[in-house]
Design an enzyme around this catalytic site. Structure first.
Site, PDB file in Angstrom:
ATOM      1  N   CYS A  49     -17.805  30.420  16.703  1.00 39.35           N
ATOM      2  CA  CYS A  49     -18.844  29.393  16.836  1.00 39.35           C
ATOM      3  C   CYS A  49     -18.264  28.034  16.440  1.00 39.35           C
ATOM      4  O   CYS A  49     -17.886  27.829  15.289  1.00 39.35           O
ATOM      5  CB  CYS A  49     -20.041  29.724  15.945  1.00 39.35           C
ATOM      6  SG  CYS A  49     -21.298  28.427  15.994  1.00 39.35           S
ATOM      7  N   ASP A  55     -32.651   3.032 -11.336  1.00 41.65           N
ATOM      8  CA  ASP A  55     -32.139   3.495 -10.043  1.00 41.65           C
ATOM      9  C   ASP A  55     -31.006   2.567  -9.599  1.00 41.65           C
ATOM     10  O   ASP A  55     -31.196   1.675  -8.786  1.00 41.65           O
ATOM     11  CB  ASP A  55     -33.286   3.504  -9.021  1.00 41.65           C
ATOM     12  CG  ASP A  55     -32.919   4.315  -7.792  1.00 41.65           C
ATOM     13  OD1 ASP A  55     -31.868   4.982  -7.816  1.00 41.65           O
ATOM     14  OD2 ASP A  55     -33.686   4.275  -6.815  1.00 41.65           O
ATOM     15  N   CYS A  99     -27.724  31.043  19.214  1.00 44.24           N
ATOM     16  CA  CYS A  99     -27.162  29.851  18.579  1.00 44.24           C
ATOM     17  C   CYS A  99     -27.004  28.735  19.609  1.00 44.24           C
ATOM     18  O   CYS A  99     -26.421  28.957  20.667  1.00 44.24           O
ATOM     19  CB  CYS A  99     -25.815  30.216  17.967  1.00 44.24           C
ATOM     20  SG  CYS A  99     -24.884  28.774  17.409  1.00 44.24           S
ATOM     21  N   SER A 114     -24.544  14.553 -14.996  1.00 42.01           N
ATOM     22  CA  SER A 114     -25.852  14.040 -14.600  1.00 42.01           C
ATOM     23  C   SER A 114     -26.957  14.692 -15.429  1.00 42.01           C
ATOM     24  O   SER A 114     -26.674  15.390 -16.396  1.00 42.01           O
ATOM     25  CB  SER A 114     -26.070  14.265 -13.119  1.00 42.01           C
ATOM     26  OG  SER A 114     -25.980  15.642 -12.866  1.00 42.01           O
ATOM     27  N   GLU A 164     -37.098   6.495 -22.236  1.00 46.65           N
ATOM     28  CA  GLU A 164     -36.608   5.248 -21.610  1.00 46.65           C
ATOM     29  C   GLU A 164     -36.631   5.371 -20.082  1.00 46.65           C
ATOM     30  O   GLU A 164     -36.580   6.475 -19.551  1.00 46.65           O
ATOM     31  CB  GLU A 164     -35.180   4.969 -22.083  1.00 46.65           C
ATOM     32  CG  GLU A 164     -34.240   6.137 -21.807  1.00 46.65           C
ATOM     33  CD  GLU A 164     -32.920   6.030 -22.576  1.00 46.65           C
ATOM     34  OE1 GLU A 164     -32.040   5.348 -22.056  1.00 46.65           O
ATOM     35  OE2 GLU A 164     -32.795   6.620 -23.662  1.00 46.65           O
ATOM     36  N   TYR A 211     -26.870   2.731 -21.882  1.00 45.56           N
ATOM     37  CA  TYR A 211     -27.672   3.852 -22.380  1.00 45.56           C
ATOM     38  C   TYR A 211     -26.862   5.068 -22.832  1.00 45.56           C
ATOM     39  O   TYR A 211     -27.425   6.093 -23.169  1.00 45.56           O
ATOM     40  CB  TYR A 211     -28.716   4.278 -21.339  1.00 45.56           C
ATOM     41  CG  TYR A 211     -28.148   4.624 -19.978  1.00 45.56           C
ATOM     42  CD1 TYR A 211     -27.280   5.698 -19.815  1.00 45.56           C
ATOM     43  CD2 TYR A 211     -28.490   3.876 -18.853  1.00 45.56           C
ATOM     44  CE1 TYR A 211     -26.748   6.012 -18.579  1.00 45.56           C
ATOM     45  CE2 TYR A 211     -27.957   4.189 -17.613  1.00 45.56           C
ATOM     46  CZ  TYR A 211     -27.093   5.260 -17.481  1.00 45.56           C
ATOM     47  OH  TYR A 211     -26.564   5.570 -16.268  1.00 45.56           O
ATOM     48  N   CYS A 255     -26.469  32.411  12.997  1.00 45.35           N
ATOM     49  CA  CYS A 255     -25.651  32.672  14.171  1.00 45.35           C
ATOM     50  C   CYS A 255     -24.639  33.747  13.800  1.00 45.35           C
ATOM     51  O   CYS A 255     -24.041  33.699  12.728  1.00 45.35           O
ATOM     52  CB  CYS A 255     -24.934  31.379  14.563  1.00 45.35           C
ATOM     53  SG  CYS A 255     -23.499  31.648  15.603  1.00 45.35           S
ATOM     54  N   ASP A 284       0.831  -1.208   0.000  1.00 49.26           N
ATOM     55  CA  ASP A 284       0.000   0.000   0.000  1.00 49.26           C
ATOM     56  C   ASP A 284       0.861   1.252   0.000  1.00 49.26           C
ATOM     57  O   ASP A 284       0.556   2.238  -0.667  1.00 49.26           O
ATOM     58  CB  ASP A 284      -0.909   0.023   1.226  1.00 49.26           C
ATOM     59  CG  ASP A 284      -1.960  -1.062   1.149  1.00 49.26           C
ATOM     60  OD1 ASP A 284      -2.099  -1.644   0.064  1.00 49.26           O
ATOM     61  OD2 ASP A 284      -2.600  -1.336   2.182  1.00 49.26           O
ATOM     62  N   LYS A 302     -39.079  12.866 -13.357  1.00 45.13           N
ATOM     63  CA  LYS A 302     -39.122  12.027 -12.160  1.00 45.13           C
ATOM     64  C   LYS A 302     -40.554  11.607 -11.819  1.00 45.13           C
ATOM     65  O   LYS A 302     -41.501  12.362 -12.022  1.00 45.13           O
ATOM     66  CB  LYS A 302     -38.525  12.795 -10.963  1.00 45.13           C
ATOM     67  CG  LYS A 302     -37.080  13.220 -11.133  1.00 45.13           C
ATOM     68  CD  LYS A 302     -36.135  12.069 -11.348  1.00 45.13           C
ATOM     69  CE  LYS A 302     -35.666  11.413 -10.080  1.00 45.13           C
ATOM     70  NZ  LYS A 302     -34.675  12.101  -9.316  1.00 45.13           N
ATOM     71  N   CYS A 328     -23.016  28.132  20.262  1.00 40.88           N
ATOM     72  CA  CYS A 328     -22.085  29.080  20.890  1.00 40.88           C
ATOM     73  C   CYS A 328     -22.783  30.163  21.689  1.00 40.88           C
ATOM     74  O   CYS A 328     -22.128  30.992  22.322  1.00 40.88           O
ATOM     75  CB  CYS A 328     -21.156  29.700  19.842  1.00 40.88           C
ATOM     76  SG  CYS A 328     -21.996  30.857  18.752  1.00 40.88           S
TER      77      CYS A 328
HETATM   78  S1  IVH Z   1     -28.286   9.335 -19.538  1.00 41.05           S
HETATM   79  C1  IVH Z   1     -25.253  13.014 -19.752  1.00 41.05           C
HETATM   80  N1  IVH Z   1     -30.044   7.446 -19.240  1.00 41.05           N
HETATM   81  O1  IVH Z   1     -29.242   8.978 -13.971  1.00 41.05           O
HETATM   82  C2  IVH Z   1     -26.185  12.189 -18.963  1.00 41.05           C
HETATM   83  N2  IVH Z   1     -28.929   8.202 -17.291  1.00 41.05           N
HETATM   84  O2  IVH Z   1     -29.213  11.883 -13.154  1.00 41.05           O
HETATM   85  C3  IVH Z   1     -26.123  10.736 -19.300  1.00 41.05           C
HETATM   86  N3  IVH Z   1     -29.549   7.011 -15.245  1.00 41.05           N
HETATM   87  O3  IVH Z   1     -25.816   9.535 -13.693  1.00 41.05           O
HETATM   88  C4  IVH Z   1     -27.044   9.934 -18.495  1.00 41.05           C
HETATM   89  N4  IVH Z   1     -30.973   5.624 -16.179  1.00 41.05           N
HETATM   90  O4  IVH Z   1     -26.666   7.149 -13.399  1.00 41.05           O
HETATM   91  C5  IVH Z   1     -29.172   8.240 -18.614  1.00 41.05           C
HETATM   92  N5  IVH Z   1     -31.610   5.736 -19.169  1.00 41.05           N
HETATM   93  C6  IVH Z   1     -30.736   6.522 -18.544  1.00 41.05           C
HETATM   94  C7  IVH Z   1     -30.496   6.431 -17.151  1.00 41.05           C
HETATM   95  C8  IVH Z   1     -29.591   7.306 -16.559  1.00 41.05           C
HETATM   96  C9  IVH Z   1     -30.393   5.987 -15.039  1.00 41.05           C
HETATM   97  C10 IVH Z   1     -28.765   7.678 -14.179  1.00 41.05           C
HETATM   98  C11 IVH Z   1     -27.305   7.809 -14.447  1.00 41.05           C
HETATM   99  C12 IVH Z   1     -27.001   9.273 -14.362  1.00 41.05           C
HETATM  100  C13 IVH Z   1     -28.173   9.793 -13.618  1.00 41.05           C
HETATM  101  C14 IVH Z   1     -28.427  11.219 -14.035  1.00 41.05           C
END
Ligand code: IVH
Length: 710
Positions: free
Chosen positions: A459, A139, A429, A101, A135, A247, A453, A56, A335, A432
């Protein structure tokens, strides 16, 4: 690894800080071959020569040197080599294309706005045909799978989007994921991205096993998948049934199609699993009806989904739309509505954050919502408690959506005890005893919803929170120095302010009680922590700025500032001037950075107007050398230039022009000053064009601009 005694003279060490560049290059070469030799002894011959701890230390030394001299990282660096994950954790992988994301929308109007925004950005008519893939949003955990010559060579988690963890040895055990793609047209290299998940049935079976073995039971399939993927022993991962849906993609030599759907078809041909519910849709109505269909079938699926993702199908349009901060403009997550439950509110606790904000936190009778046990929920602020009239002892309605912090929607009045009294928010607070006040927002003249605070650095709660922020994942991200250890070190007086982190090792060497002798620590873990701290002396400038915890300065602003000022020295110098004189050109430049504006500029100047903040920054810079960010595209003709667009553009919308300029490394400003390099003026340009002419700034037509950047 099997334990064997370490060779006492494993190598004669010069401390990493004392290495010259030439010395470092030599040492990296030596370490690469040394580590490769030990890997071979361990992995192939099953006959290690050194102990885990000694191994390590070799890897940590290698990482610390690479962190100090990133430009010296070798192609055969142990950090990037595959198949030999270090036994004590995972090596880091820098994503060639960031893993970003998705933005979220929560209703049909949100989806309509998303589509409209795309049309506006691209300048398309309302009836111009546009296809989207529709699509499920799985999760699970996102993963990037890198193939070279068709062979899976690396699998990396998303991490912070820029740097993830190398989990190749574990991913190789997942049956759904091809290890070798034989197709002749498979690009080389190619990075397939997608989601690793665990099915409900596998999850239930796993928990039965865990319970039998007296081991940890997982709260939900996602946690079980994460825990399984992050096993240090790949044989454990192999025993956990993980699955995969493809995907997206990262770095690639070429693409097999010019649409998202076309790439999916190629994925399927190459043997990657695609979600069977994914569909190509050609109108908003069809997108929304597909959403409803999938939502109706959700309960019958054997895996968790938390929404629907829409992606614009044409890749050329995706390219033009690009990204805004961390999300693509061409895709969005719709969502599913949050899950709700009721439970009893036992207590309201006031937590003090790093800026002194006092947040009321509901302490609840534990209850399961959306697959996880919830015991805490936010009540936001004083006004929210009063508005909802939530009282201690009430039965309350709780909501949890995805990763968002659970929220209290309100009390169930029928169930309220007669004795329940309205909650009185403290005006001092709890940490503190300083006065806690609600400031008047200078922009709106209204009272701030948040009570703060006034204790500042006296603090303890604020000091600890600032330290936690400093070491947090998107700031210094020091391995082994998380919130818990920070609290303990703070309480013991070992770390009181950020610079103390970097003197910890030196102070420890002459301390009465050494860290390794403290409870919960040993020689290896203490050395590991010191190495991890040393390795972060070269964080990038954006992380450094973000870590300072200046109000309103998040990661994105940290990046903007880092790009704009280039080095820590010029940033600190400029902020010193801006703080002293808000009428200065330096302050104006700060305020004029696109994406910053008056509130943020004032917060930064306020921070640098406090002598104790400046002292901390200066002290820190004795130990830390923040690295300049690589320019977005240094090769472009406009990299580092400041551009102002004015008038009507004819070949693209203003938004697209701005995004494109930024991609090429230019700064786009809202007004013309002496620092402006180009003003791109279309028909109808007015005062900005006049200013440019008065100041002698170069004025380009749209065509000239496009020629310049082509
Ligand atoms: S496309 C540039 N497609 O959702 C973005 N993401 O909030 C490319 N996820 O980090 C992501 N299903 O982990 C895409 N059909 C889908 C997905 C998907 C789940 C997740 C993925 C991403 C997060 C974004």
């Amino acid at each position: 690894m099997a334990k064997k005694p370490a060779k006492p003279d494993a190598f004669a060490e010069t401390s990493v800080d004392a290495l010259t560049k030439a010395g470092a290059a030599k040492e990296l070469a030596r370490l690469a071959s040394e580590i490769a030799r030990h890997d071979a002894l361990y992995y192939q011959k099953d006959n290690p020569e050194i102990s885990d701890a000694a191994y390590d230390l070799l890897r940590q030394r290698n990482e610390a040197i690479e962190a100090r001299f990133p430009e010296l990282q070798r192609e055969d660096s142990p950090t990037s080599r595959v198949g030999a994950a270090p036994s004590d954790g995972f090596s880091k992988v820098t994503h060639a294309v960031p893993m970003l994301s998705l933005g979220n929308v929560f209703d049909d109007d949100g989806v309509r706005d998303f589509v409209d925004r795309i049309r506006r950005f691209l300048g398309l008519d309302a009836d111009a045909p546009l296809n989207f893939t529709t699509e499920p949003k799985i999760d699970g955990l996102s993963i990037g799978l890198r193939y070279e010559r068709g062979r899976l060579v690396q699998a990396a988690t998303r991490g912070d989007g820029y740097v993830g963890e190398n989990v190749t040895a574990n991913v190789i055990t997942i049956g759904d994921i091809p290890k070798q793609v034989k197709a002749r047209e498979f690009p080389d290299p190619f990075e397939v991205r997608g989601e690793i998940y665990m099915s409900h049935s596998a999850f239930a079976a796993l928990n039965v096993e865990q319970e039998k073995a007296g081991a940890k039971v997982f709260a939900n399939p996602r946690n079980a998948a994460a825990g399984s993927l992050r096993q240090l022993d790949p044989s454990v991962t192999a025993s956990r049934p993980l699955q995969f849906f493809a995907y997206a993609w990262g770095e690639t030599a070429s693409l097999p199609a010019n649409t998202q759907w076309g790439v999916y078809e190629a994925f399927a041909k190459w043997g990657f699993p695609l979600n069977p519910l994914a569909k190509l849709t050609s109108s908003l109505d069809e997108m929304l009806s597909t959403y409803s269909e999938i939502e109706e079938g959700r309960a019958g699926l054997d895996y968790d989904i938390d929404g629907i993702v829409y992606k614009l199908d044409r890749l050329d349009l995706q390219e033009r739309l690009g990204f805004v901060s961390r999300s693509p403009r061409w895709a969005v997550a719709h969502k599913f509505p949050a899950e709700k439950a009721t439970t009893v509110l036992r207590e309201i606790e006031i937590q003090v954050g790093r800026t002194g904000a006092m947040t009321p936190v509901a302490k609840l009778e534990p209850v399961t919502v959306g697959g996880v046990v919830v015991q805490n929920a936010t009540l936001h602020n004083e006004d929210e408690i009063a508005r909802k009239d939530v009282r201690v002892g009430d039965t309350v309605i709780l909501q949890r959506a995805g990763d968002v912090i659970p929220q209290i929607l309100g009390p169930v009045l029928d169930k309220r005890a007669k004795s329940a009294k309205p909650f009185v928010f403290p005006t001092v607070c709890p940490a503190c005893g300083s006065h806690a006040v609600r400031e008047i927002n200078p922009n709106t003249g209204k009272e701030d919803a948040v009570r703060r605070c006034t204790g500042g650095l006296i603090c303890p709660a604020q000091r600890v929170e600032r330290l936690k922020h400093f070491v947090s994942r998107n700031a210094f991200d020091i391995e082994g120095l998380g919130a818990k250890n920070i609290e303990a070190f703070y309480d013991e007086g070992l770390i009181q302010s950020p610079p103390d982190i970097f003197t910890l090792a030196t102070r420890d060497s002459c301390a009465e009680i050494k860290l390794e002798n403290r409870e919960g620590w040993g020689e290896t873990s203490a050395q590991k922590l010191f190495a991890a701290i040393a390795a972060r002396r070269n964080v990038t400038l954006d992380r450094f700025i973000y870590a300072l915890g200046i109000r309103h300065v998040g990661e994105i602003t940290g990046r903007l500032l880092a790009r704009n000022y280039g080095t820590a020295d010029s940033f600190v110098e400029a902020m010193g001037v801006a703080a002293k004189d808000r009428a200065s050109a330096t302050y104006a430049e700060l305020e004029n950075i696109d994406g910053i504006g008056p509130t943020v500029a004032a917060a930064i100047a306020d921070f640098f107007a406090e002598p104790h903040n400046v002292a901390v920054v200066e002290e820190l810079l004795k130990y830390v050398s923040p690295q300049a960010l690589e320019s977005v595209d240094t090769a472009s003709a406009v990299s580092g230039k400041t551009v102002v667009f004015t008038g009507t553009l004819e070949q693209m919308t203003r938004a697209e022009a701005k995004a494109q300029a930024e991609r090429l490394g230019a700064k786009v400003a809202g007004s013309v000053s002496k620092k402006t390099d180009y003003v791109v003026a279309g028909p109808g340009a007015g005062s900005k064009l006049k200013n440019a002419k008065d100041l002698g700034v170069a004025v380009l037509t749209e065509d000239e601009w496009l020629k310049l950047i082509s």
